[in-house]
Design a protein around this motif. Structure first.
Motif, PDB file in Angstrom:
ATOM      1  N   GLU A  10      -5.497  16.844  22.530  1.00  0.00           N
ATOM      2  CA  GLU A  10      -4.050  16.793  22.735  1.00  0.00           C
ATOM      3  C   GLU A  10      -3.327  15.812  21.806  1.00  0.00           C
ATOM      4  N   VAL A  11      -4.053  15.111  20.951  1.00  0.00           N
ATOM      5  CA  VAL A  11      -3.405  14.183  20.011  1.00  0.00           C
ATOM      6  C   VAL A  11      -2.768  14.990  18.880  1.00  0.00           C
ATOM      7  N   THR A  12      -1.526  14.683  18.568  1.00  0.00           N
ATOM      8  CA  THR A  12      -0.800  15.450  17.563  1.00  0.00           C
ATOM      9  C   THR A  12      -0.414  14.634  16.331  1.00  0.00           C
ATOM     10  N   SER A  13      -0.777  13.351  16.304  1.00  0.00           N
ATOM     11  CA  SER A  13      -0.532  12.547  15.110  1.00  0.00           C
ATOM     12  C   SER A  13      -1.596  11.457  15.009  1.00  0.00           C
ATOM     13  N   GLN A  14      -1.848  11.039  13.780  1.00  0.00           N
ATOM     14  CA  GLN A  14      -2.850   9.997  13.538  1.00  0.00           C
ATOM     15  C   GLN A  14      -2.291   9.027  12.507  1.00  0.00           C
ATOM     16  N   THR A  15      -2.369   7.733  12.807  1.00  0.00           N
ATOM     17  CA  THR A  15      -1.871   6.697  11.899  1.00  0.00           C
ATOM     18  C   THR A  15      -3.034   5.913  11.321  1.00  0.00           C
ATOM     19  N   ILE A  16      -3.023   5.721  10.010  1.00  0.00           N
ATOM     20  CA  ILE A  16      -4.084   5.004   9.302  1.00  0.00           C
ATOM     21  C   ILE A  16      -3.426   3.953   8.412  1.00  0.00           C
ATOM     22  N   THR A  17      -3.883   2.724   8.501  1.00  0.00           N
ATOM     23  CA  THR A  17      -3.342   1.639   7.691  1.00  0.00           C
ATOM     24  C   THR A  17      -4.387   1.158   6.693  1.00  0.00           C
ATOM     25  N   TYR A  18      -3.964   1.039   5.424  1.00  0.00           N
ATOM     26  CA  TYR A  18      -4.848   0.551   4.365  1.00  0.00           C
ATOM     27  C   TYR A  18      -4.259  -0.749   3.832  1.00  0.00           C
ATOM     28  N   ASN A  19      -4.997  -1.853   4.027  1.00  0.00           N
ATOM     29  CA  ASN A  19      -4.542  -3.165   3.581  1.00  0.00           C
ATOM     30  C   ASN A  19      -5.134  -3.522   2.220  1.00  0.00           C
ATOM     31  N   ASP A  20      -4.525  -4.512   1.563  1.00  0.00           N
ATOM     32  CA  ASP A  20      -5.018  -5.048   0.287  1.00  0.00           C
ATOM     33  C   ASP A  20      -5.207  -3.956  -0.745  1.00  0.00           C
ATOM     34  N   LEU A  21      -4.251  -3.039  -0.804  1.00  0.00           N
ATOM     35  CA  LEU A  21      -4.267  -1.992  -1.818  1.00  0.00           C
ATOM     36  C   LEU A  21      -3.849  -2.590  -3.158  1.00  0.00           C
ATOM     37  N   VAL A  22      -4.683  -2.433  -4.177  1.00  0.00           N
ATOM     38  CA  VAL A  22      -4.396  -2.995  -5.501  1.00  0.00           C
ATOM     39  C   VAL A  22      -3.385  -2.109  -6.222  1.00  0.00           C
ATOM     40  N   VAL A  23      -2.248  -2.702  -6.595  1.00  0.00           N
ATOM     41  CA  VAL A  23      -1.212  -1.979  -7.326  1.00  0.00           C
ATOM     42  C   VAL A  23      -0.752  -2.823  -8.508  1.00  0.00           C
ATOM     43  N   ASP A  24      -0.144  -2.176  -9.488  1.00  0.00           N
ATOM     44  CA  ASP A  24       0.425  -2.897 -10.612  1.00  0.00           C
ATOM     45  C   ASP A  24       1.626  -3.726 -10.156  1.00  0.00           C
ATOM     46  N   GLU A  62      -1.139  -6.721  -8.102  1.00  0.00           N
ATOM     47  CA  GLU A  62      -0.724  -7.332  -6.854  1.00  0.00           C
ATOM     48  C   GLU A  62      -1.372  -6.552  -5.712  1.00  0.00           C
ATOM     49  N   LYS A  63      -1.066  -6.949  -4.483  1.00  0.00           N
ATOM     50  CA  LYS A  63      -1.591  -6.267  -3.309  1.00  0.00           C
ATOM     51  C   LYS A  63      -0.435  -5.632  -2.519  1.00  0.00           C
ATOM     52  N   ALA A  64      -0.756  -4.547  -1.829  1.00  0.00           N
ATOM     53  CA  ALA A  64       0.230  -3.873  -0.985  1.00  0.00           C
ATOM     54  C   ALA A  64      -0.484  -3.321   0.243  1.00  0.00           C
ATOM     55  N   THR A  65       0.302  -2.914   1.236  1.00  0.00           N
ATOM     56  CA  THR A  65      -0.225  -2.281   2.445  1.00  0.00           C
ATOM     57  C   THR A  65       0.490  -0.951   2.636  1.00  0.00           C
ATOM     58  N   VAL A  66      -0.279   0.095   2.946  1.00  0.00           N
ATOM     59  CA  VAL A  66       0.314   1.399   3.194  1.00  0.00           C
ATOM     60  C   VAL A  66      -0.151   1.915   4.552  1.00  0.00           C
ATOM     61  N   THR A  67       0.793   2.407   5.331  1.00  0.00           N
ATOM     62  CA  THR A  67       0.495   3.014   6.630  1.00  0.00           C
ATOM     63  C   THR A  67       0.826   4.495   6.559  1.00  0.00           C
ATOM     64  N   MET A  68      -0.185   5.340   6.726  1.00  0.00           N
ATOM     65  CA  MET A  68      -0.029   6.793   6.646  1.00  0.00           C
ATOM     66  C   MET A  68       0.005   7.374   8.057  1.00  0.00           C
ATOM     67  N   THR A  69       0.989   8.214   8.323  1.00  0.00           N
ATOM     68  CA  THR A  69       1.076   8.889   9.615  1.00  0.00           C
ATOM     69  C   THR A  69       1.033  10.399   9.385  1.00  0.00           C
ATOM     70  N   PHE A  70      -0.010  11.029   9.921  1.00  0.00           N
ATOM     71  CA  PHE A  70      -0.203  12.465   9.777  1.00  0.00           C
ATOM     72  C   PHE A  70       0.201  13.133  11.101  1.00  0.00           C
ATOM     73  N   THR A  71       1.130  14.075  11.021  1.00  0.00           N
ATOM     74  CA  THR A  71       1.642  14.730  12.223  1.00  0.00           C
ATOM     75  C   THR A  71       1.585  16.236  12.061  1.00  0.00           C
ATOM     76  N   THR A  72       1.146  16.928  13.131  1.00  0.00           N
ATOM     77  CA  THR A  72       1.126  18.374  13.065  1.00  0.00           C
ATOM     78  C   THR A  72       2.548  18.910  13.075  1.00  0.00           C
ATOM     79  N   ARG A  73       2.789  19.931  12.269  1.00  0.00           N
ATOM     80  CA  ARG A  73       4.142  20.477  12.132  1.00  0.00           C
ATOM     81  C   ARG A  73       4.638  21.107  13.417  1.00  0.00           C
ATOM     82  N   ALA A  74       3.719  21.526  14.253  1.00  0.00           N
ATOM     83  CA  ALA A  74       4.099  22.237  15.475  1.00  0.00           C
ATOM     84  C   ALA A  74       4.821  21.349  16.474  1.00  0.00           C
ATOM     85  N   VAL A  75       4.706  20.041  16.321  1.00  0.00           N
ATOM     86  CA  VAL A  75       5.240  19.133  17.338  1.00  0.00           C
ATOM     87  C   VAL A  75       6.641  18.661  16.954  1.00  0.00           C
ATOM     88  N   THR A  76       7.566  18.803  17.888  1.00  0.00           N
ATOM     89  CA  THR A  76       8.913  18.295  17.718  1.00  0.00           C
ATOM     90  C   THR A  76       9.188  17.293  18.828  1.00  0.00           C
TER      91      THR A  76
END
Length: 334
Positions: free
Chosen positions: A89-103, A35-49
């Motif tokens: 000055e950017v402290t987080s980055q979001t990346i979206t991967y569409n049409d990810l093939v999964v079982d 099947e297909k899935a979508t995953v959105t990854m958000t990478f954030t520096t630990r220093a930021v609250t």
């Protein structure tokens, strides 16, 4: 006529058998339904609250580049391997991967990220892994990279302002079919941070020399932080914080002295030593409530304030352990 019927009967039987054989093979060898899935990854520096932002980080602590690798957990097949430039000055980055093939029942994936990869000196084998676009056979080499064994040492403030790396590794993240899922990935510095400040509570200028923490500086540490796990055969040397500093008369604060060191465990405890003009050598144990600080972990900040009073024996040392951004210590002036 009987011979003709026999021929047709035999032919029909053979055709039926041949038709059954492929069907049997397809049933046994067919791959699992996908099947297909979508995953959105958000990478954030630990220093930021919630109450901090990118400006709370020093220039050499900022994210400048982000390298993301995503592989299938079962066979380390590379799904995503991309490098991204990060704005100031950017402290987080979001990346979206569409049409990810999964079982049909979902699939497990492993995520790796390195910030400021260009500051690292890596072996040829690890470099090949970082550039791989197919299947990675020896990904454990990446997981166990040790800093300090070769190349740049991140333990002292670099004169050329090479940015500090940050990393995150998350394994066996289960992503389900026909869903859009979010994966939060917290980046972490592979070093601890020391923030030291002196307060002159005397009536005259004071000079301190050879400010250091003896035998606390490990010679190596993991790039991908492993909680409560240090590399083997670590040796410790002195962490020189400042060769000399002059503090104006009361009440004046010194400049903040900042340094970095790999995680470590000091059985006898951390201490600060310095040579104080007019007084001589001074040694101050990092103790609180009869307990001595014996270990520092990656991503922690050791905040130290030393108050110099007119009577040397009344010298005060206060310290706290906080997240990466410094924690203010309230020190009353006389």
């Amino acid at each position: 006529m009987k011979k003709i019927l026999k021929k047709y009967s035999l032919a029909a039987t053979l055709m039926a058998i041949l038709c059954l054989l492929p069907a049997s093979c397809i049933t046994d060898d067919a791959p699992a339904a996908t099947e297909k899935a979508t995953v959105t990854m958000t990478f954030t520096t630990r220093a930021v609250t919630d109450d901090t932002n990118g400006s709370s980080l020093l220039d050499n602590e900022q994210m400048r580049t982000l390298h993301v690798i995503m592989v299938r957990s079962s066979d380390s097949e590379v799904i995503l391997n991309e490098r991204y430039d990060i704005a100031p000055e950017v402290t987080s980055q979001t990346i979206t991967y569409n049409d990810l093939v999964v079982d049909k029942d979902g699939t497990d994936f492993d995520f790796y990220a390195i910030v400021n990869e260009g500051s690292l000196t890596l072996t040829e084998e690890v470099t090949e892994i970082l550039n791989s676009k197919t299947t990675i056979d020896n990904i454990s080499l990446l997981e166990n990279v040790i800093l300090g064994e070769n190349g740049f040492d991140f333990q002292n403030p670099p004169t050329d302002k090479e940015p500090l790396p940050q990393t995150v590794m998350r394994k066996n993240v289960h992503l389900e079919a026909e869903k859009s899922q979010n994966v939060a990935l917290q980046l972490q510095f592979p070093v601890a941070k020391v923030c030291l400040k002196f307060i002159n509570n005397t009536d005259k200028e004071q000079e301190l020399t050879n400010i250091k923490m003896p035998n606390v500086k490990p010679n190596k540490g993991y790039l991908f932080v492993k909680e409560n796990n240090l590399p083997t055969q670590i040796s410790y040397t002195d962490l020189l914080l400042k060769e000399s500093i002059t503090i104006a008369s009361s009440p004046k604060e010194s400049e903040e002295i900042i340094s970095y060191l790999y995680p470590g465990h000091i059985g006898t405890g951390y201490e600060l030593v310095t040579n104080w003009e007019y007084v001589g050598p001074q040694s101050l144990k990092l103790q609180k409530d009869n307990e001595t600080l014996t270990h520092l972990s990656a991503g922690e900040c050791l905040n130290i304030i030393v108050t110099l009073n007119s009577t040397p024996k009344d010298t005060e040392l206060q310290w706290t352990i906080s997240g990466w951004t410094k924690e203010e210590i309230d020190v009353p002036f006389e």
